[in-house]
Design a protein around this motif. Structure first.
Motif, short mmCIF file in Angstrom:
data_model
loop_
_atom_site.label_atom_id
_atom_site.label_comp_id
_atom_site.label_asym_id
_atom_site.label_seq_id
_atom_site.Cartn_x
_atom_site.Cartn_y
_atom_site.Cartn_z
N HIS A 1 4.87 -13.28 -3.85
CA HIS A 1 3.92 -13.62 -2.39
C HIS A 1 4.27 -15.05 -2.07
O HIS A 1 3.38 -15.96 -1.75
N HIS B 1 -1.34 -1.61 4.16
CA HIS B 1 -0.34 -2.38 3.68
C HIS B 1 0.44 -3.30 4.37
O HIS B 1 0.98 -2.78 5.43
N SER C 1 -3.94 -1.12 -6.58
CA SER C 1 -2.76 -2.06 -6.87
C SER C 1 -1.49 -1.10 -6.24
O SER C 1 -1.69 -0.40 -5.40
N CYS D 1 -4.87 -4.66 -3.01
CA CYS D 1 -5.87 -5.47 -4.16
C CYS D 1 -5.34 -6.83 -3.82
O CYS D 1 -5.98 -7.72 -4.54
N HIS D 2 -4.41 -7.36 -2.86
CA HIS D 2 -4.10 -8.70 -2.66
C HIS D 2 -4.96 -9.44 -2.02
O HIS D 2 -4.97 -10.74 -2.20
N VAL E 1 -9.85 -6.98 -10.09
CA VAL E 1 -8.44 -8.02 -10.43
C VAL E 1 -8.82 -8.87 -11.47
O VAL E 1 -9.44 -9.85 -11.40
N HIS F 1 -4.59 -11.13 7.40
CA HIS F 1 -4.39 -10.60 6.19
C HIS F 1 -5.72 -10.06 5.89
O HIS F 1 -5.93 -8.91 5.36
N HIS G 1 8.53 -8.90 1.33
CA HIS G 1 7.67 -8.46 0.30
C HIS G 1 6.54 -7.64 0.75
O HIS G 1 6.18 -7.69 2.10
N THR H 1 0.12 -6.66 -7.47
CA THR H 1 -0.57 -7.11 -6.04
C THR H 1 0.48 -6.99 -5.25
O THR H 1 0.29 -7.12 -3.94
N GLY H 2 1.74 -6.85 -5.56
CA GLY H 2 2.77 -6.78 -4.39
C GLY H 2 4.15 -6.59 -4.92
O GLY H 2 4.29 -6.52 -6.24
N ASP I 1 2.51 -6.23 0.53
CA ASP I 1 1.18 -6.70 0.14
C ASP I 1 0.50 -5.51 -0.26
O ASP I 1 0.22 -4.69 0.54
#
Length: 320
Positions: free
Chosen positions: A112, A275, A149, A123-124, A140, A265, A118, A310-311, A120
């Motif tokens: 991140h 996502h 996840s 769970c990010h 988490v 976000h 990337h 998480t990503g 996300d």
């Protein structure tokens, strides 16, 4: 001699949104997402086999285009901790040795970060002690995420991608850092490009970040970057999109919401179950779309198999 290229636009001052107004927007979008019933994979559940097959059927010329930027391994104002790529073999003197020798390397990155493309996972984003769908943020853990996840996308993401080019709409090369994209911009870009965003689509919003970075050099994007205004999230919510991506990270800086650094976000991942794809690169895709006169395409995204992550770094591929 005057340039035939449009000049960069002056940044539009952020339209401030009070924290109370933001929370009202958050609750409205969250409740809208929940009205659709339980969604095990968030908005990815809208990517039905029928919609994937329909997107695949629209491939015409067979041209493939990467939507990812090259991984950054140089330190800079937007990459203070860049990815590391180190050769582990061959050892000095082995390249001319007879017989078999393998070249090997090792790669490590902060997923991140503020420069590499990337995905996300759901769970990010933790907000008020919860993840998307009211899942407790305590899921988490130091050992990884037990819920929502990256494993939700283990079979890949494929569907109809739609690119909305906001600098093209405004007649500029890129949006200046701090500028913000509105829902009205997104609707106007649809009309100007002769395309429509619909349920299950992968929505990509170009702000011109990569072109500006290549032209003027990197800068500290934590302080200033172009992105979506929080109220623009009504657009993907109403259209029922499955994924949101940008050549920025979708959030503008400075934030329009005092005390909330990444409101888009929060609204996208935590409220709507989208996502997010951050820091993509559309500069090779735009001329192909212009050549073929179409701004939609089959898009295939294959994140790494990291079950509790998480990503993931990604290389989305557009197929036209």
């Amino acid at each position: 001699m005057a340039s035939d290229q449009p000049a960069p636009s002056a940044p539009v001052p952020p339209r401030a949104l009070s924290e109370a107004a933001f929370r009202d927007l958050y609750r409205r979008l969250r409740d809208r997402a929940r009205d659709g019933g339980p969604q095990r994979r968030g908005a990815l559940d809208r990517l039905t086999p029928e919609r994937v097959a329909a997107a695949a059927a629209e491939v015409r010329c067979g041209r493939t285009v990467s939507l990812a930027a090259a991984v950054e391994t140089r330190r800079g104002p937007d990459s203070p901790e860049p990815a590391t790529h180190r050769m582990t073999a061959p050892a000095p003197g082995e390249t001319g040795a007879p017989g078999l020798v393998f070249a090997r390397d090792r790669f490590a990155m902060n997923v991140h970060n503020d420069v590499d493309s990337h995905l996300d996972a759901l769970c990010h984003v933790l907000f008020d002690g919860e993840l998307y769908g009211g899942v407790p943020a305590s899921t988490v853990t130091p050992d990884g995420a037990r819920e929502l996840s990256l494993d939700l996308a283990r079979d890949g993401i494929a569907g109809r991608g739609v690119l909305l080019d906001i600098p093209r709409l405004r007649g500029v090369r890129w949006l200046e850092p701090g500028d913000q994209v509105t829902a009205e911009d997104l609707v106007a870009a649809e009309a100007a490009q002769g395309t429509t965003v619909g349920p299950g689509d992968l929505l990509f919003v170009r702000v011109g970040h990569r072109l500006r970075r290549r032209t003027l050099g990197p800068w500290d994007v934590t302080r200033s970057r172009a992105g979506l205004h929080p109220t623009a999230m009504d657009f993907p919510a109403e259209r029922g999109v499955s994924v949101l991506g940008s050549d920025g990270n979708s959030d503008a800086a400075p934030s329009a919401v005092p005390g909330v650094g990444f409101p888009v976000h929060v609204l996208a991942v935590n409220a709507l179950g989208l996502h997010l794809l951050d820091w993509l690169d559309f500069e090779e895709l735009v001329p192909v779309c212009e050549q073929w006169g179409r701004w939609h395409f089959l898009c295939v995204i294959a994140p790494l198999r990291l079950p509790a992550a998480t990503g993931s770094p990604v290389n989305p591929i557009a197929l036209l």
